[in-house]
Write a protein that holds these residues in place. Structure first.
Motif, short mmCIF file in Angstrom:
data_model
loop_
_atom_site.label_atom_id
_atom_site.label_comp_id
_atom_site.label_asym_id
_atom_site.label_seq_id
_atom_site.Cartn_x
_atom_site.Cartn_y
_atom_site.Cartn_z
N ASP A 93 1.16 -1.05 -0.24
CA ASP A 93 -0.11 -0.45 0.33
C ASP A 93 0.38 1.23 -0.28
OD1 ASP A 93 -2.54 0.46 -0.60
OD2 ASP A 93 -2.89 1.25 1.01
N GLU A 112 -10.72 1.53 -3.59
CA GLU A 112 -9.72 1.75 -4.89
C GLU A 112 -9.60 3.46 -3.79
OE1 GLU A 112 -6.61 0.59 -5.93
OE2 GLU A 112 -6.22 1.56 -5.01
N GLY A 120 1.90 3.41 -4.97
CA GLY A 120 1.21 4.10 -5.86
C GLY A 120 1.85 5.61 -5.11
N TYR A 143 1.09 -2.65 -20.88
CA TYR A 143 -0.68 -1.65 -21.23
C TYR A 143 0.01 -1.61 -22.48
CZ TYR A 143 -0.93 -0.25 -15.99
OH TYR A 143 -1.01 0.27 -15.12
N TYR A 150 3.68 6.37 -19.85
CA TYR A 150 2.61 6.38 -20.13
C TYR A 150 1.80 6.90 -21.48
CZ TYR A 150 3.04 4.07 -15.74
OH TYR A 150 3.70 3.04 -14.46
N LYS A 180 -7.33 -4.98 -3.18
CA LYS A 180 -6.88 -5.22 -4.59
C LYS A 180 -7.84 -6.11 -5.27
CE LYS A 180 -4.01 -2.09 -4.86
NZ LYS A 180 -4.34 -0.55 -5.42
N GLU A 229 -2.88 5.30 -15.69
CA GLU A 229 -1.68 4.35 -16.65
C GLU A 229 -2.48 3.37 -18.06
OE1 GLU A 229 1.06 4.25 -13.08
OE2 GLU A 229 0.03 1.79 -14.20
N VAL A 267 0.15 -9.12 -13.22
CA VAL A 267 1.35 -8.74 -13.43
C VAL A 267 1.31 -8.72 -11.69
CG1 VAL A 267 2.42 -7.28 -13.42
CG2 VAL A 267 1.47 -8.23 -15.73
N THR A 268 2.52 -9.01 -11.45
CA THR A 268 2.45 -8.51 -9.54
C THR A 268 3.87 -8.06 -9.43
OG1 THR A 268 2.15 -10.86 -9.14
CG2 THR A 268 0.11 -9.90 -8.87
N ALA A 306 -0.98 -4.57 -10.46
CA ALA A 306 -1.65 -4.47 -9.26
C ALA A 306 -0.67 -5.39 -7.66
CB ALA A 306 -2.08 -4.51 -8.48
N ARG A 321 8.81 0.39 -13.54
CA ARG A 321 7.59 0.24 -14.25
C ARG A 321 7.83 0.91 -15.81
NH1 ARG A 321 7.22 6.43 -12.06
NH2 ARG A 321 5.37 6.51 -12.98
N1 UDP Z 1 2.51 -1.23 -9.94
C1 UDP Z 1 4.13 -1.30 -10.75
N2 UDP Z 1 3.90 -3.32 -10.39
C2 UDP Z 1 3.41 -4.38 -9.99
C3 UDP Z 1 2.29 -3.23 -9.17
C4 UDP Z 1 1.64 -2.11 -9.27
O1 UDP Z 1 4.46 -1.27 -11.40
O2 UDP Z 1 3.03 -4.68 -9.59
C5 UDP Z 1 3.03 0.20 -9.68
C6 UDP Z 1 1.66 1.05 -11.26
O3 UDP Z 1 1.81 1.46 -12.54
C7 UDP Z 1 1.48 1.70 -10.43
C8 UDP Z 1 1.58 1.86 -9.43
O4 UDP Z 1 2.68 1.16 -9.04
O5 UDP Z 1 1.38 3.64 -10.61
C9 UDP Z 1 0.53 1.33 -7.90
O6 UDP Z 1 -0.55 2.72 -8.04
P1 UDP Z 1 -1.71 2.29 -7.61
O7 UDP Z 1 -1.97 4.24 -7.21
O8 UDP Z 1 -3.03 2.14 -8.55
O9 UDP Z 1 -2.42 1.65 -6.45
P2 UDP Z 1 -1.32 1.79 -4.78
O10 UDP Z 1 -0.32 0.36 -4.77
O11 UDP Z 1 -0.78 2.58 -3.90
O12 UDP Z 1 -2.71 1.18 -3.90
#
Ligand code: UDP
Ligand code: LCN
Length: 803
Positions: free
Chosen positions: A297, A672, A300, A655, A531, A582, A680, A606-607, A576, A648
């Motif tokens: 968390d 969210e 982002g 995408y 992006y 999530k 993105e 993708v994680t 995510a 990144r």
């Molecule tokens: N992200 C990534 N790889 C992952 C998961 C997330 O690069 O495996 C990046 C995603 O592209 C975005 C950010 O992490 O830029 C996640 O931001 P988001 O606001 O969607 O969610 P948060 O993780 O802050 O709850």
């Protein structure tokens, strides 16, 4: 109030009977506390059944609307207690007598009491409860009355202060004149020289002379030659770099004296330099640039801050140059230094931020009770006892790095906002809060059942920190307006702090003033260099496309899972972190339960990690195991790919690759706060399906530039995707039109340039207001917050600090 006609005013006779029937039905469930989504889904099911039995049932719009505005329902033996949303940011509390069919209106406090009783707490007399009430501190200040304008603080303040400059000319013009005398950059006085200009009348005289003089010079000339003349009048640097620019700024100021209008004030404040050094606070740490995306968390948040500082620096450099000052802005991101760095730079004290001239990550360690450095990473739920000492250490480090006070302190998330509050009080600097994600509305019943959750989450500390920081903050930037006060039918994230109780700890009767102009909606953007739309092939790297395509669809190995039997089908793509909220497992389940969807598309997940050994967090680990279970249970090995990624740059290309193949992006979170991945995906030209709970509700205009989904049931996720893909298969223009509209939406409303402009204008405007009017009221509020911090927060946090 005893009002038997309440329901009949809202509902038709037949609907009142159905409402009673519906309650009768709910009474048979073991659950006694229902939230809106449950109420809406159950009432829909009830109506469906009813219509089957009575096909001529007629119109039930009022009934549906009534229940969709009911945020909570508590069922007691004799009563149903309703938390009813009257409009944005406003609630009513009703007690429906099951037998008498009458309704009373309850006070908010009575509602809180009922909620505690239904949750199984013994009744505690109100006299014995500690009550936290911030209401009186806001009784004198200006209020945004129209709920539609909540979150438009900057626009409001512009008009409000322009009105003051006109209506209370003597006092406010003196404030403005004095305010222009207090600014200096690198120790050098700028704008108005207080030795020469003492009052607004003298300022007016000086302006007239300067304007007449400059009008005779070529507008494009640099201001250099006219400087000594202006200085003689008491006008110093900072009004512009060319004759034309200085002339226009001085004319704006003269207009502000003659006919103060909101547009003049906004334009003038934008033109003058007040900010060159910014501190951004994000204590939790694991904050880096290469392959470090935060821990649960905070991913982002890190992406947001890195993009934000780049954009702010660019904007500040341009505006400082335009105002005639040769000053390089400096932005320092203060985060935690973590000695156990796991191969990252998280143990380096200072790190330059890529792509910037003068932005830095400054790391300061956490210390334990014996002042020893804490070596390991700590989850965001357990950082609380370290923050005061961290703030103190950060203050010294920051002053050294910036060679003086920052002009603005920006806090991030609950921990950063608390530290920003402390620093802002100690240094007397403007404090800006950014929540990113308030945990309170994210975890259902987190306040009510805080005691059960305390060992894992420490919500008593987090919510107290939130209350302190959000009330102390001068300005609060939110990513969407629903983040502040919600929508017609759902509660805002800040709004959830207005009224709540933590049984046995305290009751909050007025925790946040949503109508205060401190709130301003300033949405983040996406890094356009990363992006961009999938069809801009000239910007893409062939070798990256090839490599990432291989990784997504074909490669075998420890970093991928699944073997596609038909890789050419469109992809349903999601990316995510593996947090429960999530809901990636929800998407996997929805896919698993829909053979039609499997027929149409592959699922690509993708994680950051797909292996147990890569995961440190319990919740993430649980989700990871559940993913494997679901893949096995629904026999999905040949229909899915599950791929690791922590870059990144490669994520951005993913995408686009999905776009090349006519795929979609899905963001199935149970909630969210904003959702950077939604932006993105849209910026890359993908039709996006995102949760209707939280920020995406505002980003996406449903059916026009994307789709909103209810992620709480598998078929509610799979059906809209299936419908879209089926239609797109018959008519490619459907996919195309949503894709184009998504790109356009991001371009027009979500850019970092827009963000920087709005944030800095607001900070400067607020600076003027703070200087002119706020000080006394704010001091009292600060004292109240200090008491809460020292007597409540520190006492609880201290218990966690091991010596
Ligand atoms: N992200 C990534 N790889 C992952 C998961 C997330 O690069 O495996 C990046 C995603 O592209 C975005 C950010 O992490 O830029 C996640 O931001 P988001 O606001 O969607 O969610 P948060 O993780 O802050 O709850
Ligand atoms: C945290 C979240 O949970 C996301 O919804 C936001 O997009 C992110 O921070 C950036 O603000």
């Amino acid at each position: 109030m005893h009002d038997p006609s309440f329901l009949t005013a809202l509902l038709k006779d037949a609907e009142v009977r159905c409402f009673r029937e519906f309650i009768y039905e709910l009474d048979h469930e073991s659950q006694k506390h229902f939230l809106r989504n449950d109420i809406v889904l159950k009432s829909e099911a009830y109506l469906r059944q009813k219509r089957q039995a009575h096909p001529d049932l007629g119109d039930f719009r009022n009934f549906e609307q009534f229940l969709s505005r009911t945020q909570e329902m508590l069922l007691l033996d004799q009563y149903a207690i309703l938390l009813y949303r009257a409009k944005v940011g406003e609630y009513r509390f009703y007690r429906f007598h099951k037998n008498e069919e009458t309704v009373d209106e309850l006070t908010p406090e009575e509602f809180l009491d009922y909620r505690e009783v239904v949750a199984g707490y013994p009744h505690e007399p109100v006299e014995k409860k500690l009550e936290i009430n911030f209401g009186p501190f806001y009784s004198l200040g200006p209020v945004i009355r129209d709920h539609r304008k909540i979150g438009a603080g900057q626009r409001f303040l512009n008009s409000f202060m322009a009105g003051k400059l006109q209506g209370e000319w003597n006092t406010w013009q003196a404030h403005l004149c004095d305010f222009l005398k207090i600014h200096s950059i690198n120790g050098e006085q700028i704008l108005v020289d207080g030795q020469i200009i003492q009052n607004p009348h003298q300022l007016f005289e000086a302006l007239q002379k300067a304007i007449s003089y400059l009008e005779m010079q070529p507008a494009d000339d640099l201001i250099q030659d006219a400087k000594s003349f202006l200085r003689g009048l008491g006008l110093r640097d900072g009004f512009g770099d060319t004759v034309g620019r200085v002339l226009s700024t001085l004319q704006l100021l003269a207009n502000l004296q003659e006919e103060p209008r909101a547009e003049n004030l906004e334009a003038f404040i934008s033109a003058i330099p007040m900010v060159s050094r910014v501190a951004v606070i994000s204590p939790h740490g694991w904050f880096g640039q290469e392959n470090v995306l935060g821990r649960p968390d905070t991913g982002g948040q890190i992406v947001y801050i890195l993009d934000q500082v780049k954009a702010l620096e660019k904007y500040l450099s341009a505006s400082l140059t335009a105002s005639g000052l040769s000053v390089q802005p400096k932005i320092v991101v203060v985060t935690r230094l973590i000695p156990e760095n796991e191969g990252t730079t998280c143990d380096h004290r200072l790190e330059k931020i890529h792509g910037t001239q003068n932005c830095w990550i400054l790391r300061v360690p956490f210390k334990d009770a014996n002042q020893n450095i804490v070596p390991h990473w700590i989850s965001r739920f357990h950082v609380w006892p370290y923050l005061e000492q961290f703030a103190l250490d950060a203050k010294h480090e920051l002053l050294t790095e910036l060679e003086g006070n920052p002009d603005l302190i920006v806090g991030n998330y609950s921990d950063g906002n608390l530290v920003a509050s402390l620093l802002a009080s100690w240094l007397q600097v403007i404090q800006c809060n950014i929540a990113h994600a308030l945990e309170k509305p994210k975890y259902l019943f987190s306040a009510l059942y805080w005691k059960d959750l305390e060992a894992d989450y420490n919500f008593s500390l987090q919510f107290t920190a939130d209350l302190i920081a959000m009330n102390k903050a001068d300005i609060i930037i939110s990513s969407t307006s629903q983040e502040i006060a919600g929508t017609e039918t759902s509660m805002g994230q800040y709004e959830s702090y207005r009224l709540f109780s933590m049984p046995g700890l305290y009751k909050v009767s007025n925790g946040i003033h949503l109508h205060h102009p401190k709130f301003n909606v300033v949405s983040p953007g996406v890094d356009e260099s990363l992006y961009f739309p999938y069809m801009q092939t000239e910007r893409r790297l062939e070798n990256q496309t090839r490599e990432v395509t291989g990784r997504l669809f074909a490669q075998a190995g420890a970093h991928c899972y699944g073997e596609l039997k038909d890789p050419d089908k469109p992809s349903i793509f999601t990316m995510a972190r593996l947090d429960k909220i999530k809901n990636l497992t929800g998407l996997m389940e929805a896919f698993g339960q829909s053979p039609e969807l499997q027929e149409r598309a592959n699922l690509i997940v993708v994680t950051r990690s797909i292996r147990e050994e890569g995961v440190v967090d319990e919740e993430e680990l649980h989700q990871l195991k559940r993913m494997y279970e679901l893949i096995t249970q629904y026999d999905l090995y040949h229909n899915i790919r599950w791929v690791e990624n922590s870059s990144r740059r490669d994520g951005a290309e993913m995408y686009r690759i999905v776009g090349d193949r006519g795929g979609v992006f899905v963001q199935p979170a149970l909630f969210e706060a904003f959702g950077l991945t939604v932006l993105e995906g849209m910026a890359s030209g993908l039709p996006v399906f995102a949760t209707q709970f939280g920020g995406p509700l505002e980003i996406i205009q449903n059916g026009k530039n994307g789709f909103l989904i209810n992620p709480t049931q598998p078929d509610l996720i799979s059906e809209p995707i299936l419908n879209f893909l089926s239609r797109a298969a018959d008519d490619a223009s459907h996919w195309q039109s949503i894709s184009e509209a998504a790109i356009a939406r991001v371009k027009e409303a979500y850019t970092w340039e827009l963000y920087s402009d709005k944030l800095l204008k607001f900070a400067k405007l607020y600076g003027f207001w703070n200087y002119s009017e706020l000080s006394e009221e704010k001091k009292e509020l600060d004292q109240y917050c200090n008491l809460l911090f020292h007597l409540l927060y520190k006492k609880r946090a201290g218990r966690l600090l091991k010596s």
